[in-house]
Design a protein around this motif. Structure first.
Motif, PDB file in Angstrom:
ATOM      1  N   GLU A  91       0.825  -1.219   0.000  1.00  0.00           N
ATOM      2  CA  GLU A  91       0.000   0.000   0.000  1.00  0.00           C
ATOM      3  C   GLU A  91       0.854   1.263   0.000  1.00  0.00           C
ATOM      4  N   PRO A  92       1.757   1.414  -0.964  1.00  0.00           N
ATOM      5  CA  PRO A  92       2.722   2.518  -0.911  1.00  0.00           C
ATOM      6  C   PRO A  92       2.136   3.901  -1.121  1.00  0.00           C
ATOM      7  N   LEU A  93       0.907   3.992  -1.661  1.00  0.00           N
ATOM      8  CA  LEU A  93       0.343   5.317  -1.966  1.00  0.00           C
ATOM      9  C   LEU A  93      -0.745   5.728  -0.982  1.00  0.00           C
ATOM     10  N   SER A  94      -1.010   4.926   0.021  1.00  0.00           N
ATOM     11  CA  SER A  94      -2.180   5.173   0.869  1.00  0.00           C
ATOM     12  C   SER A  94      -2.044   6.413   1.746  1.00  0.00           C
ATOM     13  N   ASN A  95      -0.815   6.893   1.972  1.00  0.00           N
ATOM     14  CA  ASN A  95      -0.622   8.087   2.806  1.00  0.00           C
ATOM     15  C   ASN A  95      -0.627   9.386   2.004  1.00  0.00           C
ATOM     16  N   LEU A  96      -0.843   9.296   0.695  1.00  0.00           N
ATOM     17  CA  LEU A  96      -0.821  10.485  -0.155  1.00  0.00           C
ATOM     18  C   LEU A  96      -2.232  11.004  -0.400  1.00  0.00           C
ATOM     19  N   ASP A  97      -2.350  12.308  -0.676  1.00  0.00           N
ATOM     20  CA  ASP A  97      -3.669  12.850  -0.996  1.00  0.00           C
ATOM     21  C   ASP A  97      -4.088  12.394  -2.389  1.00  0.00           C
ATOM     22  N   ALA A  98      -5.369  12.616  -2.714  1.00  0.00           N
ATOM     23  CA  ALA A  98      -5.944  12.037  -3.934  1.00  0.00           C
ATOM     24  C   ALA A  98      -5.194  12.470  -5.190  1.00  0.00           C
ATOM     25  N   LYS A  99      -4.845  13.756  -5.285  1.00  0.00           N
ATOM     26  CA  LYS A  99      -4.163  14.251  -6.483  1.00  0.00           C
ATOM     27  C   LYS A  99      -2.782  13.630  -6.628  1.00  0.00           C
ATOM     28  N   LEU A 100      -2.054  13.551  -5.503  1.00  0.00           N
ATOM     29  CA  LEU A 100      -0.705  12.996  -5.551  1.00  0.00           C
ATOM     30  C   LEU A 100      -0.737  11.492  -5.800  1.00  0.00           C
ATOM     31  N   ARG A 101      -1.770  10.824  -5.294  1.00  0.00           N
ATOM     32  CA  ARG A 101      -1.914   9.389  -5.563  1.00  0.00           C
ATOM     33  C   ARG A 101      -2.050   9.145  -7.070  1.00  0.00           C
TER      34      ARG A 101
END
Length: 384
Positions: free
Chosen positions: A159-169
């Motif tokens: 889950e490497p992207l789960s801590n990013l906001d929607a745009k950055l994901r």
């Protein structure tokens, strides 16, 4: 590079059976995504591959070598964690060099590998900074760089992207996709986000309650789901489900309970032979429910009323009340002025629907995409 093979892999925590008999082969340079809701066993499965969790049964092979009893450092894997796991007191350069220095790699070779990874990820200007001076996306690139410099046989992503906001994901999904063209490595990626699964994976493994529900390409799973759970989990907006009853009609079968009785074509009637009188669940993708009256003999025409609309700019999402059922239609012209309470006619081609046995996990009886090749469906077992 290496093939990863799991054979009848299980994990128990005392009386809790967290992962059930997983059989999975990830081909050399293939990118496979494990997806499912929280607690489904996907991260536990990944951690068993990494050697961070002991397996309770089965065999794990990496590059043809059984690794059941090998520690993580000897498995030739590199892992990207949800929280990045960077050393806060070190610079970016030292974070990238840390693992190589522990392996006594000459400093000149370390510099060469770091320069290569930094160029791939575009992080050359960050080498002298410490993690607290970086944005979330920059920290994620550094975590990826730490994997790249090791040249492992297998990448593992938890889950490497789960801590990013929607745009950055969304941005990082694109960058991960591009990274795959530059660094072709066997990869297993865990996420609960079905959009990430659909956009990144060569194949997707859908899990629920520790069981593999289905394995296939994104389109195979989307078009020919093995059961109601897979159908509802993949797709945004989610598939509509309504309960119907199989009834007898002149020369075949019909479905009742959702608008007027729906006369089934011969192929569907044949597939549902023996289901007469049974309650089934009909699934409809929102993008296949059309506002207006479609032409043709195999079209279901439904009268309903607008409940609410969601204006997305490129399209409208429309919630519709049809009889006792509330369903969602997608792809509606954004310039149409629709209001709650407005009457409307909706249509869907009969060959666009899916039919499932009753129950939250009912197996598919008829799939809209059954004319094509479906994904591999794992046999479902009772979870004790």
């Amino acid at each position: 590079m290496a093939e990863v093979k799991l054979t009848q892999v299980n994990k128990r925590y005392g009386p809790v059976h967290a992962v059930h008999d997983v059989d999975l082969t990830v081909a050399d340079e293939e990118f496979v995504v494990l997806v499912g809701p929280s607690g489904c066993g996907k991260s536990t499965t990944l951690r068993m591959v990494a050697g961070l969790e002991e397996i309770s049964g089965g065999i794990i092979e990496i590059g043809g070598r059984v690794v059941n009893d090998l520690p993580p450092r000897d498995r030739d894997i590199a892992m990207v964690f949800q929280n990045y796991a960077l050393y806060q007191h070190m610079t970016v350069y030292d974070n990238l060099a840390f693992g190589l220095r522990n392996r006594k790699v000459p400093e000149a070779d370390i510099r060469k590998e770091i320069d290569r990874a930094a160029a791939i990820l575009g992080i050359e200007p960050l080498m002298g900074r410490k993690p607290k001076q970086l944005s979330g996306g920059q920290q994620q690139r550094v975590a990826l760089g730490r994997c790249i410099v090791r040249n492992p046989a297998v990448f593992l992503f938890d889950e490497p992207l789960s801590n990013l906001d929607a745009k950055l994901r969304a941005q990082m999904r694109i960058e991960l996709k591009e990274l795959r063209t530059r660094v072709a490595t066997t990869s297993i990626y865990v996420t609960h986000d079905q959009v990430e699964a659909m956009t990144l994976g060569d194949r997707i493994v859908v899990m629920k309650d520790g069981l593999v529900q289905q394995i296939g390409t994104p389109l195979q799973l989307y078009r020919t789901p093995a059961n109601r759970f897979v159908a509802g989990f993949l797709g945004s907006p989610a598939m509509n489900f309504v309960e119907v009853t199989v009834t007898e009609a002149k020369g075949g079968l019909a479905l009742s309970g959702f608008g007027p009785d729906i006369r089934l074509p011969d192929a569907m009637s044949a597939a549902l032979a023996g289901q007469k009188g049974q309650k089934l669940v009909m699934g409809m993708r929102p993008e296949h429910l059309v506002l207006g009256e479609e032409s043709g003999d195999s079209v279901i025409r439904l009268d309903g009323s607008i409940v609410l609309t969601e204006q997305l700019g490129a399209q409208q999402l429309v919630e519709v009340r049809i009889g006792d059922h509330s369903v969602m239609a997608a792809g509606v012209d954004p310039d149409l002025h629709l209001r709650g309470g407005d009457a409307g006619r909706f249509s869907i081609a009969i060959d666009r629907v899916h039919l499932f046995a009753a129950g939250d996990n009912g197996p598919v009886l008829w799939s809209a995409g059954s004319g094509g090749s479906g994904g591999q469906a794992a046999p479902l077992r009772h979870v004790s």
